[in-house]
Structures are given as C-alpha cells and as structure tokens.
Write an enzyme that holds these catalytic residues in place. Structure first.
Site, PDB file in Angstrom:
ATOM      1  CB  THR A 103      -0.832   0.329   1.182  1.00 21.35           C
ATOM      2  OG1 THR A 103      -0.033   0.274   1.969  1.00 21.35           O
ATOM      3  CG2 THR A 103      -2.035  -0.782   1.461  1.00 21.35           C
TER       4      THR A 103
ATOM      5  CB  ALA B 113       1.806  -0.518   7.449  1.00 25.29           C
TER       6      ALA B 113
ATOM      7  CB  VAL C 267       8.477  -0.554   8.808  1.00 19.60           C
ATOM      8  CG1 VAL C 267       8.470   0.825   8.483  1.00 19.60           C
ATOM      9  CG2 VAL C 267       7.697  -0.991   9.312  1.00 19.60           C
ATOM     10  CE  LYS C 268       6.057   0.481  -0.420  1.00 16.38           C
ATOM     11  NZ  LYS C 268       4.300   1.217  -0.990  1.00 16.38           N
ATOM     12  CB  VAL C 269      11.431   3.043   5.389  1.00 23.83           C
ATOM     13  CG1 VAL C 269      12.677   4.089   5.654  1.00 23.83           C
ATOM     14  CG2 VAL C 269      11.116   2.738   6.540  1.00 23.83           C
TER      15      VAL C 269
END
Ligand code: E4P
Length: 218
Positions: A27, A60, A86-88
């Site tokens: 997402t 996310a 965790v999207k960074v």
C-alpha cells in the site's frame, strides 16, 4: 516469483486472495487516500483488516521523513501485526532507519527506488525488500525493466538477501518480463494479474470442447 497486490481496496484484495496466488500486499499513502481511509486510527485499523485477509507480507508506509519519526512510526506499525513490513522512503534518514530496523529484526521495504545506486544502498542497510518503480520510469521514457536487471546483477554479484519487489507495474507483460529477469516479487493492481489469464486460443479452444461435448451428449 511472489505476487503482491498493490491496493488498499479490501474487495480487490479479497478477490486476488480468493484466486489462491496472492503472497502479500503493498500500500502507500496515495492508495489509502484513494479508498477514503484517513486519520491515523483508521489507517492502522485498515492495515489490520488487510492482514486479516491475506496470509503474507503487508507493507505499511511511514509518513515521517526524519530519522526519529520514521523509527517511532515504524515500530508502531510493526507492532500492529506480525505480517507488517515497514515501508521506508529512499532518503538519507530512511537509510539510517533501515539499518536500525534490520538490527532489531523489523522487516522493511525501501520504496521510491529509481536507480541501481539507491538499490545498492538499501541492500547495504539491510532492507528486506527494495521497490524499484518500473512503470513510473517507463512513463518518462526511461527503461524500468533495465533497472530491475541492473539490481538483479548487483545483488547476485554480492549475495545480498534483499528481495527485489518490482513495483509500479502497469500491465501483464511487465509481470512476465519481471519473472524472466528474476525479480523476487511483482506488486501490481488486480487488473494486470487477471490479464495474465487471457488468451484467445484458450477461449476458442474451450468453446470448441464444450460444443463437441454437447453434440456427443445431447
Ligand atoms: C509500490 O509499493 C507502490 O505502491 C506502487 O507500485 C506505485 O505504483 P504507481 O506508479 O502505479 O502509483
């Protein structure tokens, strides 16, 4: 190659999951906004709803762009569900945060990657996934697939375990090309996944089989 769906639409996620070929979900803040999901609490709840549908990794994305903020948000996201990744973003503080997360066993997806150099940095920082956006490169007359090839070569040269998550996929042929290159994952909307089904010879062949069966069994 793993298939992720790139959407925050729960119906599309369910439809893809029902096909039995879905391995995860990506997402981003734009996809959340498109579904009208706003406010931190609702966004968090939505991630949990997605995790409850799909038995696979769910990316996310953090909103913070400073090191402390990325760490704070990332740890909260990672606590939501064991499948959260965790999207960074690919920025200086993002690289530092990727290193922090990888040392603590928090899985990550380094997003907005448009060059081999960026992908090399993400791997060195210990990202679980790296997301080169191939469609957005194609959109500006650059070669998105060539970037995936370059990253594959570099990662294989050094045995980096970071998985190449080909993102911003626009059509079925992108998925097939990514599979030929050896991307570990392709993430895209439902439509390109369903486009893989299509072949006119399948349709005409099936119509003929059913017509012949009917003739012999009427
Ligand atoms: C990746 O994780 C992104 O959400 C996505 O693939 C972006 O694709 P777009 O270029 O279609 O917005």
């Amino acid at each position: 190659m793993k298939f992720f769906i790139d959407t925050a639409n729960l119906e599309e996620i369910k439809e893809a999951n029902d096909l039995g070929v879905l391995d995860g979900v990506t997402t981003n803040p734009s996809l959340m906004a498109k579904e009208g999901i706003t406010g931190t609490d609702n966004i968090m709840k939505h991630y949990v709803a997605i995790c409850n549908i799909v038995d696979g990794d769910v990316s996310a994305e953090v909103i913070a762009t400073d090191y402390e903020g990325i760490i704070r948000e990332g740890m909260i996201l990672a606590e939501l569900h064991e499948n959260i990744v965790v999207k960074v973003p690919m920025i200086k503080d993002g690289i530092k945060a990727l290193k922090y997360f990888s040392e603590r066993g928090v899985r990550t997806n380094c997003t907005l990657v448009f060059s081999a150099g960026q992908a090399l940095l993400a791997a060195k920082a210990g990202a679980t996934y790296v997301s080169p956006f191939l469609g957005r490169l194609d959109d500006i007359s650059a070669d998105g697939l060539a970037l995936i090839e370059e990253i594959r070569l570099i990662y294989d040269n050094y045995g980096y375990e970071t998985q190449i998550l080909a993102a911003s996929i626009r059509h079925a042929m992108h998925i097939v090309d990514c599979a030929k290159i050896g991307a570990d994952v392709a993430t895209c909307p439902l439509k390109p996944i369903l486009q893989l089904l299509n072949h006119p010879l399948t349709d005409s062949g099936l119509a003929q089989f059913l017509a012949d069966y009917k003739k012999g069994n009427s």
